[in-house]
Design an enzyme around this catalytic site. Sequence first.
Site, short mmCIF file in Angstrom:
data_model
loop_
_atom_site.label_atom_id
_atom_site.label_comp_id
_atom_site.label_asym_id
_atom_site.label_seq_id
_atom_site.Cartn_x
_atom_site.Cartn_y
_atom_site.Cartn_z
N CYS A 69 -31.25 -15.27 21.69
CA CYS A 69 -31.33 -13.81 21.58
C CYS A 69 -32.48 -13.39 20.66
O CYS A 69 -32.69 -13.99 19.60
CB CYS A 69 -30.01 -13.29 21.04
SG CYS A 69 -30.02 -11.53 20.66
N CYS A 113 0.85 -1.20 0.00
CA CYS A 113 0.00 0.00 0.00
C CYS A 113 0.88 1.23 0.00
O CYS A 113 2.01 1.20 0.48
CB CYS A 113 -0.92 -0.01 1.22
SG CYS A 113 -2.18 1.29 1.15
N CYS A 151 -11.20 -16.41 4.06
CA CYS A 151 -11.86 -15.10 4.13
C CYS A 151 -10.77 -14.05 4.15
O CYS A 151 -9.65 -14.29 4.62
CB CYS A 151 -12.72 -15.03 5.40
SG CYS A 151 -13.21 -13.36 5.86
N ASP A 152 -11.13 -12.87 3.70
CA ASP A 152 -10.22 -11.72 3.71
C ASP A 152 -9.70 -11.42 5.13
O ASP A 152 -8.61 -10.91 5.30
CB ASP A 152 -11.03 -10.54 3.15
CG ASP A 152 -10.30 -9.23 3.23
OD1 ASP A 152 -9.10 -9.23 3.00
OD2 ASP A 152 -10.95 -8.21 3.53
N CYS A 208 -19.72 -11.52 12.90
CA CYS A 208 -18.56 -12.17 12.25
C CYS A 208 -17.71 -12.95 13.25
O CYS A 208 -17.37 -12.45 14.32
CB CYS A 208 -17.71 -11.09 11.59
SG CYS A 208 -16.18 -11.73 10.91
#
Length: 432
Positions: free
Chosen positions: A331, A21, A286-287, A341
């Site tokens: 819940c 980056c 996953c990212d 997540c």
Amino acid sequence: MDADWNPQAFHLMTKPRGAICNLDCEYCYFLSKEKLYPNSSFRMADNLLEAYTRQYIEAQHVPEITFGWQGGEPTLMGLEFYQLAVSYQEKYRKPGMQITNALQTNGVTLTDDWCAFFKQYNFLIGLSLDGPRALHDRYRVDKGGQPTFDRVMHGLHLLQKHGVEYNILTTVHAANADHGLEVYRFLRDEVGTEFMQFIPIVERDNLTGFQEGDRVTTRSVTGEQYGQFLIDVFEEWVRHDVGRVFVQIFDVALAAWSGQRPGLCIFEETCGVALALEHNGDVYSCDHFVEPAHRLGNIVDIPLSEIVTSPQQRDFGLAKRDTLPRYCRGCDVRFICNGGCPKNRFIKTPDGEAGLNYLCAGYKAFFHHVDEAMRVMANELAYRRSPANVMLYMRQKDAALQAAFAHAGRNDPCPCGSGLKFKRCHGRTVTG
Ligand code: SF4
Ligand code: SF4
């Protein structure tokens, strides 16, 4: 294959430049991933791009797909890379298949050439902007520690000049968490965006950069803060902007209140259909889990379609549902939250069970707060009317409350329903 696990489509977050980056945002979770590939050039090779494009298209069984580009900073690949990418997409596109591209950028490298290209090929651009100057510049700095606000705004104006479709991705962190309304009004009125996402920064405090340990950095938002941030934004939005400003979590909530699937992985019952592809062809679950334990293989060795349907990925996706604590199972907002997540499930429930989401208090507060308005909007939708009618409902409710305040005695319960005495709540300014 497990009967529960037969994804017809999946999303791949592709990082053609790896973690490289041009900025050094203090809370970035991805910069440390550079350590996974010592001595790498961090550039996706052209032949790998072609193989990935072909495999990604072949593995999808739906008529519309999206190529997702992220980093690091994906524009550091240069424009030619994406010109090649769209040419490969056209080469391998199935008959009738619609292909779009979504690219997440910090906006600093954008030029007229980039924006003309994005417009020509209908790229959807996600631009990272954390609010007005002081709030944005608190953590979003360049490699020299210099602020980036002016450069991001320059990139934004180029996107707008060329009519590129874009949305704003705002992270919610310690610096801007208590300024929800200010951030929202800035994005709506000064940036002029109609599409916003508010992503909580929950950054583990450890040396690996992996999802380990239960300590978070001081830059992280707390669950309570995140919930209040969303509530502050919602209160403004539900009175003025329904139907003209789109806030991702509000849309997702309305879908759930309407009996549909939330449509965003963090609130789905299971996950596992949003994977990450590194610059060298490595695929991860996953990212947010680009770490050795969640490496599924490399598309040079194993077809992407096999990787996505592999037992390891199935287990990853189903674990989201199967490890849900009892507290979540009981819940009342589980239908929308689903425990959130897994990357943030590292605190204990009140009865001591592991695996509760760090943001639970915020999710609970927010979803309870919006329940009434969501029911009104869902009902309007069910009768094929506009959910924007909720704004009239809110105006009438506000007017009724004002009338009740006018007649409330100092020691009466506050008409707003807080449970406090009027003099300690909305009557404070009137009654002292
Ligand atoms: S781990 Fe989180 S971000 Fe990744 S796919 Fe699952 S819910 Fe989505
Ligand atoms: S609000 Fe909390 S308890 Fe309810 S489902 Fe979400 S994380 Fe679990």
